[in-house]
Motif scaffolding. Structure first.
Motif, PDB file in Angstrom:
ATOM      1  N   ASP A 137     -58.225  12.595 -66.627  1.00 18.13           N
ATOM      2  CA  ASP A 137     -57.890  11.348 -67.305  1.00 18.13           C
ATOM      3  C   ASP A 137     -59.094  10.394 -67.280  1.00 18.13           C
ATOM      4  O   ASP A 137     -59.407   9.733 -68.269  1.00 18.13           O
ATOM      5  CB  ASP A 137     -56.700  10.713 -66.570  1.00 18.13           C
ATOM      6  N   GLY A 138     -59.763  10.341 -66.144  1.00 21.73           N
ATOM      7  CA  GLY A 138     -60.892   9.420 -65.996  1.00 21.73           C
ATOM      8  C   GLY A 138     -62.068   9.807 -66.881  1.00 21.73           C
ATOM      9  O   GLY A 138     -62.669   8.957 -67.544  1.00 21.73           O
ATOM     10  N   LEU A 139     -62.402  11.089 -66.905  1.00 17.51           N
ATOM     11  CA  LEU A 139     -63.529  11.504 -67.755  1.00 17.51           C
ATOM     12  C   LEU A 139     -63.152  11.435 -69.238  1.00 17.51           C
ATOM     13  O   LEU A 139     -64.022  11.188 -70.088  1.00 17.51           O
ATOM     14  CB  LEU A 139     -64.029  12.893 -67.352  1.00 17.51           C
ATOM     15  N   ALA A 140     -61.858  11.587 -69.563  1.00 19.16           N
ATOM     16  CA  ALA A 140     -61.422  11.372 -70.952  1.00 19.16           C
ATOM     17  C   ALA A 140     -61.632   9.902 -71.342  1.00 19.16           C
ATOM     18  O   ALA A 140     -62.012   9.598 -72.486  1.00 19.16           O
ATOM     19  CB  ALA A 140     -59.960  11.774 -71.120  1.00 19.16           C
ATOM     20  N   ALA A 141     -61.394   8.990 -70.391  1.00 20.01           N
ATOM     21  CA  ALA A 141     -61.669   7.568 -70.662  1.00 20.01           C
ATOM     22  C   ALA A 141     -63.165   7.361 -70.916  1.00 20.01           C
ATOM     23  O   ALA A 141     -63.562   6.606 -71.811  1.00 20.01           O
ATOM     24  CB  ALA A 141     -61.192   6.707 -69.499  1.00 20.01           C
TER      25      ALA A 141
END
Lengths: 214, 214
Positions: A137-141
């Protein structure tokens, strides 16, 4: 300067890249996190937080927290700059770095994973789902933020590597180590590859550190 | 400027204190985290990370991450300063702020606590032990850092409040909300009380926000 770090620590890795880009030499003192060296009295006197990295500046002061250390290096050794001279761009660079340092990395560091599988009794599958959630989720952000930018720059914010790239590369390394699938994140991947091709990043890689363990 | 935040979010609280110290007016748009407003399409277009705070600067740019927003405010509205002019002290101030923003707060925010009690099935007792571990240990590290400083200053780094205090106060507020015992942390307590007595901090308190809910 004396730098206390650990080969696999993402935040130590960030500092090593910054040292290399700036061309700064330092004495390295490994802190063996896996055996708990950071909780010993000697290290706690340096950093009451019991975390690496810590940098003894040689003026009697010990700096902690990777982003604070890197900004201090950038202010005291201005060339080449790691942040834009423009306040608005600089704020975006810091924001991107903090997405990683304040929202992704803290959820995957060693002490938290130990707590999950120890005190909370999480299974290996639950630990992996936790990692997939927060790293994915964080790297998608991060990908979303990069896609919002105009242009197709070589690095996160332009044609030279800076603070954002310094945070991105160790985080992608961790995602790979934990087998988190980030194959759909095209800009993240592209920028990671552009960074990895530079000797400043390659030399900072965990596998190239004196305290490396397979 | 349009500020997107939530009354109980620590990172929104930090920004509100900074706005007040600087005397900057802004339009406030509440993002109701508890009902998931941050995951809606409108908000995601502003911040792909789906977290508050976000600041529309009025120049077509949206800034995210509280520390990046606060440093931008400090650079564009220099008086009164929130960071020392001395690089070494500034690095210590940033390091202290990051102990909170990068190591304590991420482990207690709403989405993580929801994951613990949801996906991981943690009991109320296990959630409370988690909070006591990370907030207690983290604020004890803050106390250790403050004790290492020379002198008995009114605020974390001197006689005027700055970035470190801006991070400390919302974190202590959270610790109290979660019933984490920090009664032994004398400097933390003293500085919290000195800050709380100022109208800039009082006006930023969650209970004084238009979106407050008991």
């Amino acid at each position: 300067m004396t730098f206390h770090g650990y080969f696999r620590s993402s935040s130590s890795y960030r500092c090593r890249i910054a040292f290399n880009i700036k061309g700064i030499d330092y004495d390295f003192r490994p802190v063996h996190l896996k055996s708990g060296a950071q909780t010993g009295e000697d290290f706690r006197a340096l950093n009451p937080q019991k975390l690496v990295p810590a940098l003894e500046t040689g003026e009697g002061t010990t700096l902690i927290q990777s982003l604070a250390i890197i900004e201090w290096l950038d202010e005291t050794h201005p060339e080449p700059p790691l942040l834009s001279r423009d306040p608005l761009t600089r704020a975006q660079e810091r924001g991107f770095a903090q997405v990683i340092a304040c929202e992704i990395h803290p959820l995957q560091n060693l002490r938290v994973l130990k707590y999950l599988t120890g005190e909370l009794g999480a299974s290996e599958d639950q630990k992996n789902a936790w990692l997939a959630q927060w790293l994915g989720d964080g790297l998608a952000a991060c990908e979303g933020l990069l896609q919002k930018q105009a242009g197709d720059t070589r690095f996160c914010f332009g044609e030279t590597p800076g603070l954002a790239d310094i945070c991105l590369v160790p985080q992608v390394f961790s995602a790979e180590r934990f087998n988190v699938d980030i194959s759909g994140l095209t800009r993240v991947r592209e920028i990671y590859d552009n960074c990895a091709a530079l000797p400043e990043f390659e030399g900072a890689h965990p596998k190239n550190q004196p305290d490396f363990e397979a």
